[in-house]
Structures are given as structure tokens and as C-alpha cells.
Design an enzyme around this catalytic site. Structure first.
Site, PDB file in Angstrom:
ATOM      1  CG  HIS A  66      10.600 -20.087  25.198  1.00  0.00           C
ATOM      2  ND1 HIS A  66       9.347 -20.171  25.908  1.00  0.00           N
ATOM      3  CD2 HIS A  66      11.311 -19.231  25.286  1.00  0.00           C
ATOM      4  CE1 HIS A  66       9.278 -18.939  26.197  1.00  0.00           C
ATOM      5  NE2 HIS A  66      10.195 -18.219  25.944  1.00  0.00           N
ATOM      6  CG  LEU A  69      18.028 -17.084  18.531  1.00  0.00           C
ATOM      7  CD1 LEU A  69      18.286 -17.438  17.008  1.00  0.00           C
ATOM      8  CD2 LEU A  69      19.207 -17.868  19.371  1.00  0.00           C
ATOM      9  CG  ASN A 100      11.362 -11.153  23.529  1.00  0.00           C
ATOM     10  OD1 ASN A 100      11.931 -11.926  22.686  1.00  0.00           O
ATOM     11  ND2 ASN A 100      11.522 -10.818  24.800  1.00  0.00           N
ATOM     12  CG  ASP A 158       8.106 -15.706  25.785  1.00  0.00           C
ATOM     13  OD1 ASP A 158       7.358 -15.882  26.678  1.00  0.00           O
ATOM     14  OD2 ASP A 158       9.441 -15.606  25.804  1.00  0.00           O
ATOM     15  CG  HIS A 185       5.050 -14.781  29.026  1.00  0.00           C
ATOM     16  ND1 HIS A 185       6.419 -14.712  29.277  1.00  0.00           N
ATOM     17  CD2 HIS A 185       4.493 -13.814  29.787  1.00  0.00           C
ATOM     18  CE1 HIS A 185       6.555 -14.212  30.409  1.00  0.00           C
ATOM     19  NE2 HIS A 185       5.597 -13.598  30.866  1.00  0.00           N
ATOM     20  CG  ASP A 311      12.541 -18.408  28.592  1.00  0.00           C
ATOM     21  OD1 ASP A 311      12.785 -17.435  27.664  1.00  0.00           O
ATOM     22  OD2 ASP A 311      11.764 -17.976  29.644  1.00  0.00           O
TER      23      ASP A 311
HETATM   24 ZN    ZN Z   1       8.069 -16.048  28.475  1.00  0.00          ZN
END
Ligand code: ZN
Length: 442
Positions: A66, A69, A100, A158, A185, A311
């Protein structure tokens, strides 16, 4: 990566080799030939080069499932090049990157562009996660078979929860025939809207809106219901609440195909960190209470939560300086994941070193279906991390490799550090001052 560099015979000498996949924990040599593991055991033949691992842990490369980048579209925060350099610096040999971006990875062209960039400029393996819905707008499922065929490792919106029950069902239905992995998510927008920290004591003290913990658990409970109807590989991102840990535990007991991750910051910090770190402790889901942190730690140790993720969510200093209310959500984590986890879990006796490596390498490899990774078994790719479990240091903002430094651990005293990271036998990171461990015998 230049494959020529990985040819020949390399021996990593006399490290503490820990490979939970083979129940190995002993001082030994690891021999690599042409980018693959040949053996764990006393090196027989004369090598082309040796790496002195005396006093170090040698283990399967860490895998972070997770990571953000930020490329394309967020290059002022991070790029594939800088993010994977930070990953290699933290001991990671592979990362799954979230979709995202701008534009989001919801089509084959964007996915291919990310894979091309990774192929030419990444310092570790990059596995793009594609969006679940077009534009991550939560309305129309993406073309999963095409994206999967093009290399999407999993599917996730996410950053946003999949609110609409009918769309969620459609996404699950589409994932099933192509055996796609869904990463959810869990956040019901109506229960988190406007909030910037956990609902409760700290939110009240600071006079800001809170995020209801039920935002996480209500979506998770709905998804588990969908799984009961007809199963699909389902992974819960960043579990943060005691009740979510319980839901996953019960789901697993029922035999549902659910896996889960917890982030390093949710294992290490309570909501109180917001008082000290401000916007650098602002993320989604928010830092929670002591009871939640304890439940996450217990869940990780008893196998309810399968693995640790970072994350890693880089943001510019300028964006984070907008203050708690207006700053974006997210913190960086690739370079602190190992030492912070070591401190919270191993130094306190909750897990042994093999248990931590299992949750940072073997389990993410298993969930992502990377059967050649998370192991030092003979014949598998030589993705190897060398760690110093005694190095003692204090994290400073300007020591981070990542393009951003929005870490809640700035100023924290850390124990443990990555010394070298090898991907397919090629050294992608060496800690400053450790170059002397690498030798070409004359
Ligand atoms: Zn998330």
C-alpha cells in the site's frame, strides 16, 4: 534495472538468515547466482563477489502492498523514481502503488504508462493497483479483465470508500470471474465528512470535527455480507479500529476469503500524536485510541491482521503547513516502517524477528500472489534485504530519501536500519558507511 549486473555468483556471508517461509533462523551464507537464490547454507564455490553480513539480519525483501507513488500528476510530492528509491532505502524490494493519481489508473493506457516508467526508472519492483470504478467515482466498475491482463495486481478506489451498495455488488461480481483481488478503503463518506481526526477526546480538545469509527466498520460489515453471498478475494486496507479487527476475526472464523493490513502508524501512535505532530499526524483513517492500537497489535500478532503496510502518502511541506483543518490526509512511511515496527513489536516482545519479517514480506507476497517473493527458497528471485537491528538513530526531516517529509516520526529515536537492498540480485540501496561490506575477491 540492468540485468547484466546480477550475473555471476554472489555470496552474502555470515548473516543471521531469517526466512519464515522455510522456518530458517540461523547464521549462514546466502548464495545468489544470476539473480536467483541458489542456496542458504555454507557457500561452496568461489564467488565473483561477497557481501559481508556479519551482525546483520538477512531476509526476504520487504514488500509494501500500500504505497502512493503520486505519478502521474503529483510529481511535486513524489515520483516513481523517488518513491521507489525511498522504498529500497527502507528495505523494500517490491511495492504495490495505489491508483489515485491524476489521471487515476482506471484504464490500460495509464496502467501501461506507470509500468513503463517503473521498468525504466524504478529502484524496486512496482505493482500497480488499478481503480475499482471509472475515475474512482464509485459509479461504474472498470474493465477488470483487461486491466488484470495488462498487469494490475489488484483493484482499489483507495482514498475513497465505495459507498453505493449496488455498485459494490457490481464490483464484487466483476472481480469474481477473473479472480481479481479487491482492496477496500473502508470509509462511509456520510460518517467521515468534514472530520480531520478521530472522533472523541482529541477532536473536542482541538475544536475540530471528528471522523466516526463507524465510517470504517459499517463499510467493512457490508462487504463481509457481500462475501457471504459469493466469495471474492477481499483485502481490507489500513484497519484502524478495535471493532474492525473483531469483524475481520469473525469473518476469518467463518471462512470468508478476507485478508487485512494495518499501517505502521496505526500500530505505533494514538490520536494524541496529533497534539504534537499536527498535520503530520493527519491521515485516513485517523489515528485512534489506545484501545484501538492495542487491538490492532493483538490482531497482527494473532494472525487476524495478515500484514503491515505503510500507506506511504507523500505531501509537500507547503500543503501540510495549511494546518490541521486544511492540510491533506496522509503521511510518508517507507523509510521508517522497519525500525518503527521493530521498536513497537519486537523490542517489546510481542513478535520475534521472524514474525515481523513474516508480516512485512511473506504475507504481502502471499496476498498479492507473488509466489516467487517473500522467500529465500532455492530458485526464487534474489530479492534480499539486509538489516541492522542495533543501529540507533534519530529521524530528521532532511534525512529522508522521499521527495516529501510529512512523517509523524520526525524527531523519534529509532532502533534498526536497512543496510542493503538487493532486487533480483542487484544492489539497489547501500546505507552510507556500509560500502566496505561489498568486496570483489581478487
Ligand atoms: Zn486508504
Amino acid at each position: 534495472m540492468d540485468p547484466r549486473q546480477s550475473q555471476g555468483r554472489t555470496v552474502i556471508r555470515a548473516g543471521r538468515v531469517i526466512d519464515p517461509s522455510q522456518s530458517i533462523d540461523r547464521v549462514d551464507d546466502v548464495t545468489i547466482v544470476d539473480g536467483r537464490i541458489e542456496s542458504v547454507g555454507p557457500a561452496a564455490e568461489r564467488p565473483d563477489r561477497t557481501i559481508d553480513a556479519g551482525g546483520l539480519i538477512v531476509c526476504p525483501g520487504l514488500i509494501d502492498m500500500h504505497v502512493h507513488l503520486r505519478e502521474p500528476g503529483g510529481e511535486e510530492q513524489e515520483t516513481i523514481e523517488t518513491g521507489t528509491r525511498a522504498a529500497a532505502g527502507g528495505g523494500f524490494t517490491a511495492v504495490a502503488c495505489m491508483p489515485n493519481t491524476k489521471p487515476p489508473i482506471d484504464n490500460v493506457d495509464t496502467l501501461r504508462a506507470v509500468l513503463d516508467k517503473a521498468r525504466s526508472g524504478a529502484h524496486c519492483r512496482v505493482y500497480p493497483v488499478a481503480a475499482m470504478t471509472v475515475g474512482q467515482r464509485g459509479q461504474v466498475p472498470v474493465d477488470m479483465p483487461a486491466l488484470k491482463a495488462a498487469g494490475a495486481i489488484a483493484f482499489s478506489d483507495d482514498g475513497i470508500g465505495l459507498d453505493d451498495d449496488r455498485v459494490a455488488r457490481a464490483v464484487f461480481d466483476r472481480a469474481r470471474p477473473c479472480d481479481a483481488l479487491l482492496i477496500q478503503h473502508c470509509e462511509v463518506a456520510a460518517l467521515s465528512a468534514g472530520g480531520c481526526v478521530n472522533q472523541g477526546r482529541i477532536a473536542e480538545q482541538l475544536g475540530v470535527a471528528g471522523i466516526d469509527p463507524r465510517a470504517e466498520t459499517e463499510m467493512l460489515a457490508r462487504d463481509l455480507d457481500l462475501l457471504r453471498g459469493s466469495p471474492v478475494r477481499y483485502h481490507v486496507a489500513h484497519v484502524s479500529t478495535e471493532r474492525a479487527v473483531d469483524l475481520v476475526r469473525r469473518g476469518k472464523a467463518e471462512g470468508l476469503p478476507v485478508t487485512a493490513e494495518v499501517t505502521v502508524h496505526h500500530l505505533a501512535l494514538t490520536e494524541d500524536a496529533v497534539l504534537r505532530q499536527g498535520a503530520n499526524a493527519k491521515m485516513k483513517p485517523p489515528l485512534r485510541t489506545e484501545a484501538d492500537v492495542a487491538a490492532c497489535r493483538r490482531g497482527l500478532c494473532d494472525g487476524t491482521i495478515d500484514c503491515i503496510a505503510t500507506d506511504h502518502a507523500p505531501h509537500t511541506a507547503e500543503a501540510k503547513e495549511r494546518g490541521l483543518r486544511d492540510a491533506p490526509f496522509g503521511v510518508v512511511g517507507l523509510e521508517t516502517a522497519w525500525p518503527v515496527s521493530w521498536g513497537v513489536l519486537v523490542e517489546t516482545g510481542r513478535l520475534d524477528p521472524a514474525g515481523l519479517i513474516d508480516r512485512m514480506s511473506c504475507q504481502p507476497a502471499r496476498i498479492l500472489g507473488l509466489s516467487d517473493q517473500g522467500t529465500l527458497a532455492a530458485g526464487t528471485v534474489a530479492d534480499v534485504t539486509m538489516l541492522d537491528a542495533t543501529a540507533s538513530w534519530v529521524l530528521s526531516a532532511n534525512s529522508l530519501i522521499s521527495k516529501s517529509n510529512n512523517s509523524p516520526f520526525i524527531g523519534r529515536h529509532l532502533v534498526g536500519r536497512c543496510v542493503a537492498t538487493l532486487v533480483a540480485g542487484v544492489c539497489r540501496y547501500v546505507a552510507e558507511g556500509s560500502e566496505g561490506r561489498f568486496a570483489q575477491p581478487g
